[in-house]
Design an enzyme around this catalytic site. Structure first.
Site, PDB file in Angstrom:
ATOM      1  N   LYS A  23      -5.750   8.348  -1.745  1.00  0.00           N
ATOM      2  CA  LYS A  23      -4.288   8.489  -1.577  1.00  0.00           C
ATOM      3  C   LYS A  23      -3.627   9.242  -2.735  1.00  0.00           C
ATOM      4  O   LYS A  23      -2.450   9.544  -2.676  1.00  0.00           O
ATOM      5  CB  LYS A  23      -3.638   7.099  -1.469  1.00  0.00           C
ATOM      6  CG  LYS A  23      -4.306   6.131  -0.502  1.00  0.00           C
ATOM      7  CD  LYS A  23      -3.862   6.359   0.898  1.00  0.00           C
ATOM      8  CE  LYS A  23      -4.424   5.379   1.912  1.00  0.00           C
ATOM      9  NZ  LYS A  23      -3.991   4.014   1.757  1.00  0.00           N
ATOM     10  N   LYS A  48       5.373   6.606   2.125  1.00  0.00           N
ATOM     11  CA  LYS A  48       5.029   5.370   2.829  1.00  0.00           C
ATOM     12  C   LYS A  48       5.570   5.428   4.252  1.00  0.00           C
ATOM     13  O   LYS A  48       6.409   6.240   4.583  1.00  0.00           O
ATOM     14  CB  LYS A  48       5.609   4.156   2.098  1.00  0.00           C
ATOM     15  CG  LYS A  48       4.805   3.769   0.861  1.00  0.00           C
ATOM     16  CD  LYS A  48       5.289   2.482   0.226  1.00  0.00           C
ATOM     17  CE  LYS A  48       5.351   1.305   1.153  1.00  0.00           C
ATOM     18  NZ  LYS A  48       4.084   0.995   1.845  1.00  0.00           N
ATOM     19  N   GLY A  76       0.837  -1.200   0.000  1.00  0.00           N
ATOM     20  CA  GLY A  76       0.000   0.000   0.000  1.00  0.00           C
ATOM     21  C   GLY A  76       0.867   1.243   0.000  1.00  0.00           C
ATOM     22  O   GLY A  76       2.098   1.182  -0.096  1.00  0.00           O
ATOM     23  N   GLU A 114      10.019  -2.076   4.034  1.00  0.00           N
ATOM     24  CA  GLU A 114       9.244  -1.924   2.788  1.00  0.00           C
ATOM     25  C   GLU A 114      10.129  -1.436   1.641  1.00  0.00           C
ATOM     26  O   GLU A 114      10.015  -1.916   0.521  1.00  0.00           O
ATOM     27  CB  GLU A 114       8.083  -0.946   3.014  1.00  0.00           C
ATOM     28  CG  GLU A 114       6.965  -1.533   3.865  1.00  0.00           C
ATOM     29  CD  GLU A 114       5.890  -0.528   4.244  1.00  0.00           C
ATOM     30  OE1 GLU A 114       4.789  -0.958   4.572  1.00  0.00           O
ATOM     31  OE2 GLU A 114       6.165   0.683   4.226  1.00  0.00           O
ATOM     32  N   ASP A 130       0.703   5.697   1.494  1.00  0.00           N
ATOM     33  CA  ASP A 130      -0.054   6.751   2.172  1.00  0.00           C
ATOM     34  C   ASP A 130      -0.417   7.871   1.200  1.00  0.00           C
ATOM     35  O   ASP A 130      -1.449   8.519   1.357  1.00  0.00           O
ATOM     36  CB  ASP A 130       0.757   7.290   3.353  1.00  0.00           C
ATOM     37  CG  ASP A 130       1.006   6.193   4.366  1.00  0.00           C
ATOM     38  OD1 ASP A 130       0.017   5.644   4.878  1.00  0.00           O
ATOM     39  OD2 ASP A 130       2.172   5.839   4.597  1.00  0.00           O
TER      40      ASP A 130
HETATM   41  C1  5RP Z   1       3.086   0.944   6.200  1.00  0.00           C
HETATM   42  C2  5RP Z   1       2.747   1.622   4.940  1.00  0.00           C
HETATM   43  C3  5RP Z   1       1.385   1.358   4.370  1.00  0.00           C
HETATM   44  O1  5RP Z   1       1.509   0.819   3.113  1.00  0.00           O
HETATM   45  C4  5RP Z   1       0.629   2.643   4.306  1.00  0.00           C
HETATM   46  O2  5RP Z   1       0.618   3.222   5.603  1.00  0.00           O
HETATM   47  C5  5RP Z   1      -0.798   2.440   3.828  1.00  0.00           C
HETATM   48  O3  5RP Z   1      -1.530   1.739   4.787  1.00  0.00           O
HETATM   49  P1  5RP Z   1      -3.060   1.384   4.599  1.00  0.00           P
HETATM   50  O4  5RP Z   1      -3.146   0.407   3.493  1.00  0.00           O
HETATM   51  O5  5RP Z   1      -3.480   0.805   5.936  1.00  0.00           O
HETATM   52  O6  5RP Z   1      -3.804   2.663   4.288  1.00  0.00           O
HETATM   53  O7  5RP Z   1       3.504   2.327   4.344  1.00  0.00           O
HETATM   54  O8  5RP Z   1       4.348   1.354   6.683  1.00  0.00           O
END
Ligand code: 5RP
Length: 262
Positions: free
Chosen positions: A129, A102, A90, A111, A92
């Site tokens: 996003k 992220k 995923g 990651e 942010d």
């Molecule tokens: C974790 C991340 C996630 O990919 C990001 O925070 C998105 O999270 P979500 O899918 O819960 O919205 O970078 O470190």
């Protein structure tokens, strides 16, 4: 029984469900962290159980490893896997150039290591996003605990010369205690509001002693899959220059996960 999910959660599911179609038998796959990635791991588990798909997963966090193992996915360390065919994770925030912020879940270090040790990275996301400019979401920076205040002071100084609209820095907390990453480090969240030059910022941040990694992912993501609550998915492939729209059958697919709603 059908699983009652919010529109945002349905959108994440749709993107996650479509993303696992990219996984082929025998692949070594990086498994992201967060709520969208968790859906992807569950969908992959479904394929492993139903189709006998053989995959090796490398988890980007301890909590993703737990979910993957409980789904019946073989999980190994990156050291064992070596190089990966694909990472699905995923984000942010993402912009038109597929630059990402992220680390909202605090897993940005693993990651980034996992994504850059992969032939391709697919980002799965909901429409919220997508941004014209990165920075509204606070930029996570992972620092080692030793002298973290000194690292923070250096970041404050460095931000003076950067194209950003805010300069507040907060140490991430987990309740009353500092948040600690899987690698035993701290997270500083940089409230920049707008990042004018993400590439430059990503490079200079990593020059600060004590910073292990920052949450800007530049030139790492290849494909973005944007899910919508009605099951529509938008696929954008940077290298191929292709954009397409498809449909995920939400009712049938979500019924597979009805036990999660119990
Ligand atoms: C974790 C991340 C996630 O990919 C990001 O925070 C998105 O999270 P979500 O899918 O819960 O919205 O970078 O470190």
């Amino acid at each position: 029984m059908s699983l009652a999910l919010s529109p945002a959660e349905k959108a994440k599911f749709a993107a996650a469900r479509r993303s696992v179609d990219f996984i082929e038998d025998g692949m070594r796959v990086g498994l992201g962290t967060g709520s969208t990635a968790a859906w992807m791991v569950r969908c992959l588990g479904e394929r492993v159980r139903n189709e006998g798909l053989k995959v090796t997963g490398v988890a980007t966090s301890d909590r993703t490893a737990e979910v993957a193992v409980s789904e019946g996915i073989r999980v190994v360390a990156l050291e064992e896997a070596g190089w990966l065919d694909l990472t699905i994770d995923g984000a942010d925030e993402f912009d038109a150039d597929f630059n990402l912020v992220k680390g909202g879940g605090g897993a940005l270090l693993r990651e980034k290591i996992v994504a850059t040790a992969s032939d391709r990275m697919i980002v799965i996301t909901d429409p919220a996003k997508e941004v014209a400019q990165l920075g509204a979401f606070p930029l996570p920076v992972e620092v080692i605990p030793f002298g973290w205040q000194a690292s923070q002071a250096l970041i404050t100084e460095l931000l003076e010369g950067m194209e950003v609209a805010g300069r507040e820095i907060t140490r991430r907390m987990a309740g009353d205690a500092p948040f600690v990453t899987d690698e035993g480090n701290l997270i500083l969240d940089l409230h920049l509001k707008r990042i004018g030059n993400p590439r430059q910022l990503a490079m200079v941040l990593n020059q600060v002693p004590g910073i292990v990694e920052n949450g800007l992912f530049i030139d790492i993501c290849d494909v973005v899959i944007i899910g919508h609550a009605n099951g529509r998915v938008d696929l954008r492939d940077m290298a191929a220059g292709v954009q397409s729209q498809e449909q995920v059958d939400m009712d049938n697919e979500l019924n597979l996960f009805a036990d999660l709603g119990d």
